[in-house]
Design a protein around this motif. Sequence first.
Motif, PDB file in Angstrom:
ATOM      1  N   GLU A 149       0.813  -1.221   0.000  1.00 52.95           N
ATOM      2  CA  GLU A 149       0.000   0.000   0.000  1.00 52.95           C
ATOM      3  C   GLU A 149       0.847   1.273   0.000  1.00 52.95           C
ATOM      4  O   GLU A 149       0.375   2.338  -0.344  1.00 52.95           O
ATOM      5  N   ILE A 150       2.098   1.120   0.463  1.00 50.12           N
ATOM      6  CA  ILE A 150       2.942   2.313   0.657  1.00 50.12           C
ATOM      7  C   ILE A 150       3.674   2.659  -0.633  1.00 50.12           C
ATOM      8  O   ILE A 150       4.306   1.797  -1.247  1.00 50.12           O
ATOM      9  N   THR A 151       3.581   3.932  -1.026  1.00 46.01           N
ATOM     10  CA  THR A 151       4.430   4.406  -2.119  1.00 46.01           C
ATOM     11  C   THR A 151       5.618   5.094  -1.459  1.00 46.01           C
ATOM     12  O   THR A 151       5.522   6.231  -1.000  1.00 46.01           O
ATOM     13  N   ALA A 152       6.718   4.365  -1.363  1.00 45.32           N
ATOM     14  CA  ALA A 152       7.896   4.872  -0.638  1.00 45.32           C
ATOM     15  C   ALA A 152       8.533   6.027  -1.411  1.00 45.32           C
ATOM     16  O   ALA A 152       9.009   6.997  -0.816  1.00 45.32           O
ATOM     17  N   VAL A 153       8.545   5.917  -2.731  1.00 48.57           N
ATOM     18  CA  VAL A 153       9.116   6.957  -3.599  1.00 48.57           C
ATOM     19  C   VAL A 153       8.127   7.188  -4.727  1.00 48.57           C
ATOM     20  O   VAL A 153       7.712   6.241  -5.399  1.00 48.57           O
ATOM     21  N   GLY A 211      14.707  15.169   4.241  1.00 44.82           N
ATOM     22  CA  GLY A 211      13.332  14.808   4.579  1.00 44.82           C
ATOM     23  C   GLY A 211      13.269  14.080   5.900  1.00 44.82           C
ATOM     24  O   GLY A 211      14.274  13.560   6.375  1.00 44.82           O
ATOM     25  N   PRO A 212      12.080  14.035   6.480  1.00 45.94           N
ATOM     26  CA  PRO A 212      11.937  13.359   7.780  1.00 45.94           C
ATOM     27  C   PRO A 212      12.039  11.846   7.649  1.00 45.94           C
ATOM     28  O   PRO A 212      12.091  11.308   6.535  1.00 45.94           O
ATOM     29  N   ASN A 213      12.053  11.158   8.767  1.00 46.53           N
ATOM     30  CA  ASN A 213      12.104   9.692   8.753  1.00 46.53           C
ATOM     31  C   ASN A 213      10.946   9.135   7.930  1.00 46.53           C
ATOM     32  O   ASN A 213       9.824   9.620   8.027  1.00 46.53           O
ATOM     33  N   ALA A 220      10.559   9.301   4.744  1.00 48.96           N
ATOM     34  CA  ALA A 220      10.206  10.103   3.559  1.00 48.96           C
ATOM     35  C   ALA A 220      10.566   9.396   2.250  1.00 48.96           C
ATOM     36  O   ALA A 220      10.080   9.784   1.192  1.00 48.96           O
ATOM     37  N   GLY A 221      11.427   8.401   2.334  1.00 47.06           N
ATOM     38  CA  GLY A 221      11.803   7.675   1.125  1.00 47.06           C
ATOM     39  C   GLY A 221      13.227   7.936   0.675  1.00 47.06           C
ATOM     40  O   GLY A 221      13.598   7.614  -0.452  1.00 47.06           O
ATOM     41  N   LYS A 222      14.039   8.481   1.554  1.00 48.64           N
ATOM     42  CA  LYS A 222      15.412   8.847   1.167  1.00 48.64           C
ATOM     43  C   LYS A 222      16.252   7.599   0.872  1.00 48.64           C
ATOM     44  O   LYS A 222      16.885   7.506  -0.175  1.00 48.64           O
ATOM     45  N   THR A 223      16.235   6.656   1.822  1.00 54.08           N
ATOM     46  CA  THR A 223      17.054   5.449   1.633  1.00 54.08           C
ATOM     47  C   THR A 223      16.605   4.682   0.394  1.00 54.08           C
ATOM     48  O   THR A 223      17.441   4.229  -0.401  1.00 54.08           O
TER      49      THR A 223
HETATM   50  P1  ATP Z   1      14.643   6.815   7.508  1.00 51.91           P
HETATM   51  O1  ATP Z   1      15.348   8.086   7.785  1.00 51.91           O
HETATM   52  O2  ATP Z   1      13.707   6.413   8.606  1.00 51.91           O
HETATM   53  O3  ATP Z   1      15.520   5.706   7.002  1.00 51.91           O
HETATM   54  P2  ATP Z   1      13.836   7.257   4.777  1.00 51.91           P
HETATM   55  O4  ATP Z   1      13.490   8.637   4.335  1.00 51.91           O
HETATM   56  O5  ATP Z   1      15.175   6.740   4.392  1.00 51.91           O
HETATM   57  O6  ATP Z   1      13.619   7.166   6.323  1.00 51.91           O
HETATM   58  P3  ATP Z   1      12.818   4.870   3.607  1.00 51.91           P
HETATM   59  O7  ATP Z   1      13.635   3.988   4.474  1.00 51.91           O
HETATM   60  O8  ATP Z   1      13.198   4.988   2.180  1.00 51.91           O
HETATM   61  O9  ATP Z   1      12.701   6.324   4.225  1.00 51.91           O
HETATM   62  O10 ATP Z   1      11.300   4.360   3.711  1.00 51.91           O
HETATM   63  C1  ATP Z   1      10.213   4.982   3.026  1.00 51.91           C
HETATM   64  C2  ATP Z   1       8.942   4.190   3.296  1.00 51.91           C
HETATM   65  O11 ATP Z   1       9.010   2.926   2.647  1.00 51.91           O
HETATM   66  C3  ATP Z   1       8.713   3.889   4.767  1.00 51.91           C
HETATM   67  O12 ATP Z   1       7.336   3.960   5.017  1.00 51.91           O
HETATM   68  C4  ATP Z   1       9.220   2.477   4.914  1.00 51.91           C
HETATM   69  O13 ATP Z   1       8.550   1.815   5.971  1.00 51.91           O
HETATM   70  C5  ATP Z   1       8.874   1.862   3.566  1.00 51.91           C
HETATM   71  N1  ATP Z   1       9.835   0.805   3.170  1.00 51.91           N
HETATM   72  C6  ATP Z   1      11.136   0.975   2.866  1.00 51.91           C
HETATM   73  N2  ATP Z   1      11.712  -0.205   2.529  1.00 51.91           N
HETATM   74  C7  ATP Z   1      10.741  -1.148   2.647  1.00 51.91           C
HETATM   75  C8  ATP Z   1      10.700  -2.572   2.440  1.00 51.91           C
HETATM   76  N3  ATP Z   1      11.790  -3.244   2.034  1.00 51.91           N
HETATM   77  N4  ATP Z   1       9.534  -3.197   2.653  1.00 51.91           N
HETATM   78  C9  ATP Z   1       8.424  -2.521   3.038  1.00 51.91           C
HETATM   79  N5  ATP Z   1       8.394  -1.187   3.237  1.00 51.91           N
HETATM   80  C10 ATP Z   1       9.527  -0.502   3.052  1.00 51.91           C
END
Ligand code: ATP
Length: 233
Positions: free
Chosen positions: A16-20, A37-39, A41-44
């Motif tokens: 359901e989640i659109t991470a990016v 971006g905040p935790n 947000a989809g950066k990683t």
């Molecule tokens: P953080 O600073 O917490 O690492 P981020 O900005 O790097 O945050 P991401 O780790 O890219 O964010 O995650 C973005 C969204 O995608 C989050 O809601 C995360 O739970 C979800 N997500 C990331 N990787 C997966 C995965 N392998 N399976 C399911 N959901 C994922």
Amino acid sequence: MTAAIEARGLVKRYGEITAVDHVDLTVRSGDVYGYLGPNGAGKTTSLRMLLGLIRPDEGSARLFGHDPLVEGARALDGVAGFVEAPRFYPYMSARKNLEFVAALDGGDAAERIDEALDTVDLTKRQHDKVRGYSHGMKQRLGIAGALLRDPKLLLLDEPTTGLDPAGMRDMRALVHRLAEDGLTVLLSSHLMSEVEDLCDRVAIVTRGRVVYEGALDELIATTAGRYDLRTTN
Ligand code: ATP
């Protein structure tokens, strides 16, 4: 001139989640670029797609004009990055660890190791076992390992997260030195203060979408009062 990073329409969904969500990104050679971006947000997830570690559901990314998913390792020539805390052999010294990394790449690396240790300011501690290193020192050692590949582009995923104030200061100083040496750096962060200090341009990402992209000074001038960026801390 070919951009160091050119991403168009990147999308990654997890159920359901659109991470990016349709991320476009252009990082010019020589820039220190903040991906802020905040935790969550989809950066990683974005950085993983840029490095070809995961496949986007839509869109594509090129590094110096090459797509790692199409061209494989060749596209990562001159590129280094890590999206997780770097791993080392804890019972080996920092130098031994770097020798090990260099041996995997081939060649006699003593001089490159000296230089990398100097750049990350670990020369004095090079013979200590990594087990006794602080989190910040391990992060810097990770960057030293990346530098052994003599990269033109370095992608760093939240390099200061979890560091104490001294560790943060050292990491900032290091990124600053790398930029002065001409490296292009993409730096993800949830700290406005970090990108303020270091970056030429920024993208602000929330819930997978880029909500601002541009020069940092324009951002500061035009968004005063529009986004309270400090709430992204
Ligand atoms: P953080 O600073 O917490 O690492 P981020 O900005 O790097 O945050 P991401 O780790 O890219 O964010 O995650 C973005 C969204 O995608 C989050 O809601 C995360 O739970 C979800 N997500 C990331 N990787 C997966 C995965 N392998 N399976 C399911 N959901 C994922």
